[in-house]
Design a protein around this motif. Structure first.
Motif, PDB file in Angstrom:
ATOM      1  N   ASP A 183       0.815  -1.210   0.000  1.00  0.00           N
ATOM      2  CA  ASP A 183       0.000   0.000   0.000  1.00  0.00           C
ATOM      3  C   ASP A 183       0.852   1.265   0.000  1.00  0.00           C
ATOM      4  O   ASP A 183       0.364   2.345  -0.356  1.00  0.00           O
ATOM      5  CB  ASP A 183      -0.910   0.024   1.235  1.00  0.00           C
ATOM      6  CG  ASP A 183      -1.911  -1.132   1.227  1.00  0.00           C
ATOM      7  OD1 ASP A 183      -2.270  -1.578   0.129  1.00  0.00           O
ATOM      8  OD2 ASP A 183      -2.311  -1.574   2.314  1.00  0.00           O
ATOM      9  N   TRP A 185       0.157   2.186  -6.058  1.00  0.00           N
ATOM     10  CA  TRP A 185      -0.804   1.253  -5.461  1.00  0.00           C
ATOM     11  C   TRP A 185      -1.451   1.801  -4.192  1.00  0.00           C
ATOM     12  O   TRP A 185      -2.182   1.085  -3.505  1.00  0.00           O
ATOM     13  CB  TRP A 185      -0.094  -0.068  -5.134  1.00  0.00           C
ATOM     14  CG  TRP A 185       0.274  -0.843  -6.347  1.00  0.00           C
ATOM     15  CD1 TRP A 185       1.405  -0.701  -7.093  1.00  0.00           C
ATOM     16  CD2 TRP A 185      -0.494  -1.879  -6.983  1.00  0.00           C
ATOM     17  NE1 TRP A 185       1.398  -1.579  -8.143  1.00  0.00           N
ATOM     18  CE2 TRP A 185       0.243  -2.317  -8.092  1.00  0.00           C
ATOM     19  CE3 TRP A 185      -1.724  -2.482  -6.693  1.00  0.00           C
ATOM     20  CZ2 TRP A 185      -0.218  -3.330  -8.942  1.00  0.00           C
ATOM     21  CZ3 TRP A 185      -2.177  -3.485  -7.528  1.00  0.00           C
ATOM     22  CH2 TRP A 185      -1.432  -3.896  -8.638  1.00  0.00           C
ATOM     23  N   LYS A 221      -3.920   3.661  -3.618  1.00  0.00           N
ATOM     24  CA  LYS A 221      -5.377   3.719  -3.596  1.00  0.00           C
ATOM     25  C   LYS A 221      -6.013   2.332  -3.693  1.00  0.00           C
ATOM     26  O   LYS A 221      -7.223   2.180  -3.509  1.00  0.00           O
ATOM     27  CB  LYS A 221      -5.889   4.570  -4.759  1.00  0.00           C
ATOM     28  CG  LYS A 221      -5.462   6.031  -4.708  1.00  0.00           C
ATOM     29  CD  LYS A 221      -6.228   6.785  -3.647  1.00  0.00           C
ATOM     30  CE  LYS A 221      -5.921   8.270  -3.711  1.00  0.00           C
ATOM     31  NZ  LYS A 221      -6.723   9.061  -2.756  1.00  0.00           N
ATOM     32  N   PHE A 222      -5.204   1.337  -4.003  1.00  0.00           N
ATOM     33  CA  PHE A 222      -5.714  -0.023  -4.191  1.00  0.00           C
ATOM     34  C   PHE A 222      -5.370  -0.836  -2.941  1.00  0.00           C
ATOM     35  O   PHE A 222      -4.211  -0.871  -2.525  1.00  0.00           O
ATOM     36  CB  PHE A 222      -5.072  -0.663  -5.427  1.00  0.00           C
ATOM     37  CG  PHE A 222      -5.704  -1.960  -5.845  1.00  0.00           C
ATOM     38  CD1 PHE A 222      -6.699  -1.985  -6.810  1.00  0.00           C
ATOM     39  CD2 PHE A 222      -5.301  -3.167  -5.286  1.00  0.00           C
ATOM     40  CE1 PHE A 222      -7.278  -3.182  -7.208  1.00  0.00           C
ATOM     41  CE2 PHE A 222      -5.865  -4.363  -5.669  1.00  0.00           C
ATOM     42  CZ  PHE A 222      -6.867  -4.373  -6.632  1.00  0.00           C
ATOM     43  N   TYR A 263     -10.634 -10.415  -8.864  1.00  0.00           N
ATOM     44  CA  TYR A 263      -9.523  -9.473  -8.786  1.00  0.00           C
ATOM     45  C   TYR A 263      -8.822  -9.520 -10.139  1.00  0.00           C
ATOM     46  O   TYR A 263      -8.229 -10.530 -10.504  1.00  0.00           O
ATOM     47  CB  TYR A 263      -8.524  -9.884  -7.713  1.00  0.00           C
ATOM     48  CG  TYR A 263      -8.838  -9.445  -6.307  1.00  0.00           C
ATOM     49  CD1 TYR A 263      -8.308  -8.261  -5.802  1.00  0.00           C
ATOM     50  CD2 TYR A 263      -9.645 -10.214  -5.476  1.00  0.00           C
ATOM     51  CE1 TYR A 263      -8.572  -7.855  -4.496  1.00  0.00           C
ATOM     52  CE2 TYR A 263      -9.916  -9.818  -4.173  1.00  0.00           C
ATOM     53  CZ  TYR A 263      -9.376  -8.633  -3.687  1.00  0.00           C
ATOM     54  OH  TYR A 263      -9.639  -8.236  -2.405  1.00  0.00           O
ATOM     55  N   ARG A 298     -12.390  -6.103  -7.712  1.00  0.00           N
ATOM     56  CA  ARG A 298     -11.275  -5.171  -7.609  1.00  0.00           C
ATOM     57  C   ARG A 298     -10.460  -5.254  -8.896  1.00  0.00           C
ATOM     58  O   ARG A 298     -10.103  -6.345  -9.339  1.00  0.00           O
ATOM     59  CB  ARG A 298     -10.380  -5.526  -6.418  1.00  0.00           C
ATOM     60  CG  ARG A 298     -11.081  -5.482  -5.060  1.00  0.00           C
ATOM     61  CD  ARG A 298     -11.266  -4.060  -4.581  1.00  0.00           C
ATOM     62  NE  ARG A 298     -11.856  -3.998  -3.255  1.00  0.00           N
ATOM     63  CZ  ARG A 298     -13.150  -3.834  -3.012  1.00  0.00           C
ATOM     64  NH1 ARG A 298     -14.003  -3.743  -4.026  1.00  0.00           N
ATOM     65  NH2 ARG A 298     -13.606  -3.757  -1.775  1.00  0.00           N
ATOM     66  N   SER A 299     -10.148  -4.104  -9.479  1.00  0.00           N
ATOM     67  CA  SER A 299      -9.406  -4.079 -10.738  1.00  0.00           C
ATOM     68  C   SER A 299      -8.290  -3.044 -10.670  1.00  0.00           C
ATOM     69  O   SER A 299      -8.508  -1.908 -10.227  1.00  0.00           O
ATOM     70  CB  SER A 299     -10.325  -3.734 -11.916  1.00  0.00           C
ATOM     71  OG  SER A 299     -11.410  -4.626 -12.012  1.00  0.00           O
ATOM     72  N   LYS A 300      -7.108  -3.453 -11.111  1.00  0.00           N
ATOM     73  CA  LYS A 300      -5.981  -2.527 -11.236  1.00  0.00           C
ATOM     74  C   LYS A 300      -5.453  -2.643 -12.661  1.00  0.00           C
ATOM     75  O   LYS A 300      -5.076  -3.737 -13.115  1.00  0.00           O
ATOM     76  CB  LYS A 300      -4.879  -2.867 -10.242  1.00  0.00           C
ATOM     77  CG  LYS A 300      -3.633  -1.985 -10.358  1.00  0.00           C
ATOM     78  CD  LYS A 300      -3.903  -0.540  -9.979  1.00  0.00           C
ATOM     79  CE  LYS A 300      -2.636   0.299 -10.040  1.00  0.00           C
ATOM     80  NZ  LYS A 300      -2.872   1.717  -9.663  1.00  0.00           N
ATOM     81  N   LEU A 350     -14.442  -1.665  -7.359  1.00  0.00           N
ATOM     82  CA  LEU A 350     -13.331  -0.718  -7.336  1.00  0.00           C
ATOM     83  C   LEU A 350     -12.510  -0.894  -8.603  1.00  0.00           C
ATOM     84  O   LEU A 350     -12.077  -2.007  -8.926  1.00  0.00           O
ATOM     85  CB  LEU A 350     -12.437  -0.961  -6.115  1.00  0.00           C
ATOM     86  CG  LEU A 350     -11.056  -0.280  -6.149  1.00  0.00           C
ATOM     87  CD1 LEU A 350     -11.193   1.238  -6.072  1.00  0.00           C
ATOM     88  CD2 LEU A 350     -10.164  -0.776  -5.020  1.00  0.00           C
ATOM     89  N   LYS A 351     -12.309   0.189  -9.337  1.00  0.00           N
ATOM     90  CA  LYS A 351     -11.431   0.167 -10.501  1.00  0.00           C
ATOM     91  C   LYS A 351     -10.397   1.278 -10.335  1.00  0.00           C
ATOM     92  O   LYS A 351     -10.732   2.433 -10.110  1.00  0.00           O
ATOM     93  CB  LYS A 351     -12.219   0.372 -11.796  1.00  0.00           C
ATOM     94  CG  LYS A 351     -13.098  -0.800 -12.169  1.00  0.00           C
ATOM     95  CD  LYS A 351     -13.596  -0.696 -13.595  1.00  0.00           C
ATOM     96  CE  LYS A 351     -14.613  -1.788 -13.903  1.00  0.00           C
ATOM     97  NZ  LYS A 351     -14.079  -3.138 -13.704  1.00  0.00           N
ATOM     98  N   ASP A 352      -9.137   0.883 -10.469  1.00  0.00           N
ATOM     99  CA  ASP A 352      -8.008   1.800 -10.342  1.00  0.00           C
ATOM    100  C   ASP A 352      -7.248   1.779 -11.662  1.00  0.00           C
ATOM    101  O   ASP A 352      -6.558   0.803 -11.981  1.00  0.00           O
ATOM    102  CB  ASP A 352      -7.127   1.352  -9.177  1.00  0.00           C
ATOM    103  CG  ASP A 352      -6.014   2.346  -8.865  1.00  0.00           C
ATOM    104  OD1 ASP A 352      -5.787   3.259  -9.672  1.00  0.00           O
ATOM    105  OD2 ASP A 352      -5.368   2.195  -7.815  1.00  0.00           O
TER     106      ASP A 352
END
Length: 385
Positions: free
Chosen positions: A36, A41, A43-44, A188, A214-216, A243-245
């Motif tokens: 973190d 990263w 925000k994820f 994820y 969750r997506s990065k 959540l998408k980042d």
């Protein structure tokens, strides 16, 4: 041999894949799962991911290819070697980008033809999925392609997918991509997309991701040759607790290059969207034009949208602009529509559709494709109303 593989869609041979992987080990051994505290990263919630629950062990990744396969292709060996060299050079030093290269069972190469094409990639089951795809457009060619990625599973078990997609546009080529990513609600998804533009190439990338838990996503575009142009746009529509980042970057390496990022997000329920735009122009470049903008619309007080423009411009002979907005539905416009006899639901639908409609209708695909995109987004945000 898989019947879906042809001379224009093939996998690298086992021997070449093994040699290629060995060239990655030095970097791979230095990478660790991000924390973190890492800037990209922060925000994820990567620190709270239960990797055991995702059936993934970061300390036990098989580097051995356990299967063999046949392959055939129509690209010269020197071209394949050049592509692999570029992958080593331009793959970001991101854990999940290299994880895809190390853990994928095969590396697939798609030689794009003139005209329009469409490719479907589906993932089934609860176990971790890894993939690497290379889309290659030869010099002087013009191609439009739709890429559909879909994750399908029937349980409620959290699971993960890690992928790396390379798009290589040869000199004086034109490439337009429509990326339609659909994820199930327990996924994820970790994605890396790299775009390489040669001299006088023109690439348009349209991204429309839906679903997921969750997506990065990292999208890095490298404008390598004089006259190269890259445009990235798209729409994220988020509902539930999605959540998408998204982290997008334009890297200019040559004079007379042009880039643009124009991205929109609409959030509702308790969803959260993060957009980070990066522009990197090193010193001594000339006649560079770059623009980035992020527009975000919130339909619920519990939903969140963030925009983070970043510019690293070290050259003087450039033209760079950026902009970002985050807001709710315009109350004045909403009440105006009510005064014209529309119901609250009709007024909301009209304003939301107007927000993303211009982006959809600017893509160079058929009306049927555009209407399908509109329908997907409306279903998520308004229940199809």
């Amino acid at each position: 041999m898989n019947s879906s593989l042809t001379r224009n869609r093939f996998v690298l041979s086992k021997e070449r894949t093994e040699v290629f992987r060995k060239s990655l080990y030095e970097v791979w051994n230095q990478l660790e799962i991000p924390s973190d505290s890492d800037e990209a990263w922060r925000k994820f919630p990567v620190g709270s991911v239960d990797w055991k629950e995702l059936q993934f062990d970061p300390k036990s990744i098989s580097l051995e290819i356990k299967e063999d396969w046949d392959t055939e292709h129509s690209l010269p060996e020197e071209t394949i070697n050049e592509i692999l060299s570029d992958i080593i050079k331009f793959t970001p030093k991101d854990y999940f980008a290299f994880l895809s290269l190390i853990a994928t069972p095969r590396i697939e190469v798609i030689l794009l033809d003139e005209g329009e094409s469409e490719f479907d990639f589906e993932e089934f089951g609860d176990g971790p999925k890894f993939s690497v795809r290379i889309f290659y457009l030869q010099s002087g060619r013009t191609a439009k392609t739709q890429v559909r990625m879909e994750s399908i599973h029937e349980t409620e078990v959290l699971h993960m997918s890690s992928s790396l997609d390379f798009y290589v546009a040869g000199e004086s080529s034109y490439l337009e991509i429509l990326d339609k990513e659909t994820s199930d609600l327990d996924l994820y998804r970790f994605r890396n997309i790299c775009i390489l533009g040669r001299n006088d190439s023109h690439v348009k990338y349209h991204l429309y991701p839906t679903g997921g838990f969750r997506s990065k996503l990292f999208l890095h575009a490298h404008l390598l040759g004089k006259g190269a142009e890259v445009t990235v746009d798209g729409v994220s529509a988020l509902g539930g607790r999605n959540l998408k980042d998204l982290d997008m970057g334009m890297y200019h390496h040559a004079d007379h290059t042009t880039s643009k990022i124009s991205y929109k997000a609409i959030v509702t329920d308790k969803s959260h969207h993060i957009f980070t735009g990066n522009l990197i122009i090193p010193p001594n470049l000339k006649k560079v034009t770059a623009h980035q903008e992020s527009f975000n619309l919130s339909l619920n007080k519990k939903a969140r949208a963030e925009a983070n423009p970043k510019l690293e411009v070290l050259a003087e002979d450039v033209s760079c602009t950026h902009g970002a907005t985050v807001g709710d539905i315009d109350e004045e416009q909403f009440f105006y529509l009510l005064s014209r006899g529309l119901t609250p639901a009709e007024s909301k639908s009209l304003l939301v559709t107007a927000f993303y409609g211009e982006t959809i209708h600017s893509i160079g695909f058929s009306e049927e494709v555009k209407l399908s995109l509109e329908s997907r987004i409306k279903e998520i945000l308004l229940g199809g109303k």
